[in-house]
Design an enzyme around this catalytic site. Sequence first.
Site, PDB file in Angstrom:
ATOM      1  CE  LYS A  13      -0.520   7.343  -2.560  1.00  0.00           C
ATOM      2  NZ  LYS A  13      -1.317   7.802  -3.720  1.00  0.00           N
ATOM      3  NE  ARG A  88      -0.263  13.518  -1.047  1.00  0.00           N
ATOM      4  CZ  ARG A  88      -1.119  12.538  -0.709  1.00  0.00           C
ATOM      5  NH1 ARG A  88      -0.946  11.834   0.375  1.00  0.00           N
ATOM      6  NH2 ARG A  88      -2.130  12.274  -1.492  1.00  0.00           N
ATOM      7  NE  ARG A 127     -10.094   6.943  -3.675  1.00  0.00           N
ATOM      8  CZ  ARG A 127      -8.853   7.425  -3.694  1.00  0.00           C
ATOM      9  NH1 ARG A 127      -7.833   6.629  -3.472  1.00  0.00           N
ATOM     10  NH2 ARG A 127      -8.642   8.704  -3.928  1.00  0.00           N
ATOM     11  NE  ARG A 160     -10.240  10.090  -0.420  1.00  0.00           N
ATOM     12  CZ  ARG A 160      -8.940   9.970  -0.670  1.00  0.00           C
ATOM     13  NH1 ARG A 160      -8.367   8.765  -0.621  1.00  0.00           N
ATOM     14  NH2 ARG A 160      -8.212  11.028  -0.952  1.00  0.00           N
ATOM     15  NE  ARG A 171      -7.047  14.012  -4.208  1.00  0.00           N
ATOM     16  CZ  ARG A 171      -7.889  12.982  -4.255  1.00  0.00           C
ATOM     17  NH1 ARG A 171      -9.101  13.121  -4.766  1.00  0.00           N
ATOM     18  NH2 ARG A 171      -7.512  11.820  -3.798  1.00  0.00           N
TER      19      ARG A 171
HETATM   20  P1  ADP Z   1      -4.339   5.655  -3.729  1.00  0.00           P
HETATM   21  O1  ADP Z   1      -4.246   5.083  -2.329  1.00  0.00           O
HETATM   22  O2  ADP Z   1      -3.030   5.680  -4.433  1.00  0.00           O
HETATM   23  O3  ADP Z   1      -5.035   6.986  -3.751  1.00  0.00           O
HETATM   24  P2  ADP Z   1      -6.290   3.514  -4.151  1.00  0.00           P
HETATM   25  O4  ADP Z   1      -5.580   2.300  -3.685  1.00  0.00           O
HETATM   26  O5  ADP Z   1      -7.326   4.090  -3.237  1.00  0.00           O
HETATM   27  O6  ADP Z   1      -5.250   4.665  -4.592  1.00  0.00           O
HETATM   28  O7  ADP Z   1      -6.938   3.182  -5.574  1.00  0.00           O
HETATM   29  C1  ADP Z   1      -7.748   4.132  -6.270  1.00  0.00           C
HETATM   30  C2  ADP Z   1      -8.938   3.410  -6.918  1.00  0.00           C
HETATM   31  O8  ADP Z   1      -8.434   2.582  -7.982  1.00  0.00           O
HETATM   32  C3  ADP Z   1      -9.699   2.491  -5.971  1.00  0.00           C
HETATM   33  O9  ADP Z   1     -11.071   2.587  -6.275  1.00  0.00           O
HETATM   34  C4  ADP Z   1      -9.144   1.092  -6.274  1.00  0.00           C
HETATM   35  O10 ADP Z   1     -10.112   0.067  -6.049  1.00  0.00           O
HETATM   36  C5  ADP Z   1      -8.789   1.200  -7.757  1.00  0.00           C
HETATM   37  N1  ADP Z   1      -7.597   0.412  -8.112  1.00  0.00           N
HETATM   38  C6  ADP Z   1      -6.475   0.227  -7.377  1.00  0.00           C
HETATM   39  N2  ADP Z   1      -5.582  -0.555  -8.040  1.00  0.00           N
HETATM   40  C7  ADP Z   1      -6.157  -0.841  -9.224  1.00  0.00           C
HETATM   41  C8  ADP Z   1      -5.737  -1.611 -10.384  1.00  0.00           C
HETATM   42  N3  ADP Z   1      -4.532  -2.218 -10.415  1.00  0.00           N
HETATM   43  N4  ADP Z   1      -6.583  -1.690 -11.425  1.00  0.00           N
HETATM   44  C9  ADP Z   1      -7.788  -1.051 -11.393  1.00  0.00           C
HETATM   45  N5  ADP Z   1      -8.257  -0.334 -10.353  1.00  0.00           N
HETATM   46  C10 ADP Z   1      -7.444  -0.213  -9.278  1.00  0.00           C
HETATM   47  P1  AMP Z   2      -4.826  10.596   0.295  1.00  0.00           P
HETATM   48  O1  AMP Z   2      -5.782   9.777   1.107  1.00  0.00           O
HETATM   49  O2  AMP Z   2      -3.419  10.139   0.433  1.00  0.00           O
HETATM   50  O3  AMP Z   2      -5.277  10.747  -1.134  1.00  0.00           O
HETATM   51  O4  AMP Z   2      -4.845  12.053   0.938  1.00  0.00           O
HETATM   52  C1  AMP Z   2      -6.040  12.812   0.984  1.00  0.00           C
HETATM   53  C2  AMP Z   2      -5.715  14.279   1.285  1.00  0.00           C
HETATM   54  O5  AMP Z   2      -5.104  14.388   2.586  1.00  0.00           O
HETATM   55  C3  AMP Z   2      -4.707  14.945   0.340  1.00  0.00           C
HETATM   56  O6  AMP Z   2      -5.304  15.424  -0.854  1.00  0.00           O
HETATM   57  C4  AMP Z   2      -4.185  16.078   1.227  1.00  0.00           C
HETATM   58  O7  AMP Z   2      -5.112  17.134   1.329  1.00  0.00           O
HETATM   59  C5  AMP Z   2      -4.098  15.388   2.591  1.00  0.00           C
HETATM   60  N1  AMP Z   2      -2.776  14.725   2.765  1.00  0.00           N
HETATM   61  C6  AMP Z   2      -2.529  13.386   2.875  1.00  0.00           C
HETATM   62  N2  AMP Z   2      -1.220  13.155   3.018  1.00  0.00           N
HETATM   63  C7  AMP Z   2      -0.611  14.367   2.996  1.00  0.00           C
HETATM   64  C8  AMP Z   2       0.744  14.798   3.069  1.00  0.00           C
HETATM   65  N3  AMP Z   2       1.762  13.928   3.204  1.00  0.00           N
HETATM   66  N4  AMP Z   2       0.996  16.135   3.002  1.00  0.00           N
HETATM   67  C9  AMP Z   2      -0.004  17.022   2.886  1.00  0.00           C
HETATM   68  N5  AMP Z   2      -1.300  16.683   2.784  1.00  0.00           N
HETATM   69  C10 AMP Z   2      -1.613  15.375   2.834  1.00  0.00           C
END
Ligand code: ADP
Ligand code: AMP
Length: 218
Positions: A13, A88, A127, A160, A171
Amino acid sequence: MNIVLVGPPGAGKGTQAESIIETYKIPQIATGDMFREAVSQETELGKKAKEFMNAGKLVPDEVTIGIVRERLSKPDCENGFLLDGFPRTIVQAEALEDIMKDLNKDIEAVVNISVPDEIIVRRIVGRRLCKNCNLVYHVEFNPPKQDGVCDKCSKNLIQRADDQEDTAVNRLNVYATETNPVLDFYAKKGVLINIDGNRARSVVWEDIKKALDKYDRN
Ligand code: ADP
Ligand code: AMP
């Protein structure tokens, strides 16, 4: 354009949000980023959120809805916004409907990025994040030019606290029980766009752009 990005943690995302906000010039509202910022600033919000985040649990709805309501009322959201990681839960999705009604707006599209669980765990543990500008990297799939340093702002990358394998599994379980129903909620409204996120970043983006171009008012 008023857009929501959903999908399990690690689906991509934040990565796709980088392209969306650059292309359509709308602000990204990522609740996870807002909570991480609050935790690092040790604010009251951060103190409330930290334990939930580190355990891989959701921050309580009332806390999360409050910060989103406040953020969506800011002037930079007037011409559109990208919600990333919210809603969520069904309670959050219903609250978002109320917020939209109050602001005289609609959610026009909900982009659902899906990726199989086993791929997700690899994405999450590899990540890395720029603490300064929030750009997302991966040690294997999307490494920075210089190890551990952000390409854009040259600040150090961090891992993170919740990007450990056991927390990632928690998660994913929380996603299955709490967030999956949100997909049905938007499917019934006819605004859900399903995207296969298990492909190269640029290919995923091509599909998202094709789907979203029609909502671009600029
Ligand atoms: P989210 O925001 O949904 O938690 P991220 O955008 O942070 O996910 O992506 C999670 C990890 O996967 C990051 O380390 C990112 O660089 C990697 N990633 C994202 N898209 C792809 C893809 N299409 N192929 C491989 N790795 C990806
Ligand atoms: P994310 O960066 O989206 O992976 O979110 C990291 C963490 O923040 C999650 O695992 C939750 O603990 C909290 N969080 C983010 N968005 C929400 C949401 N919409 N509702 C509840 N908790 C959230």
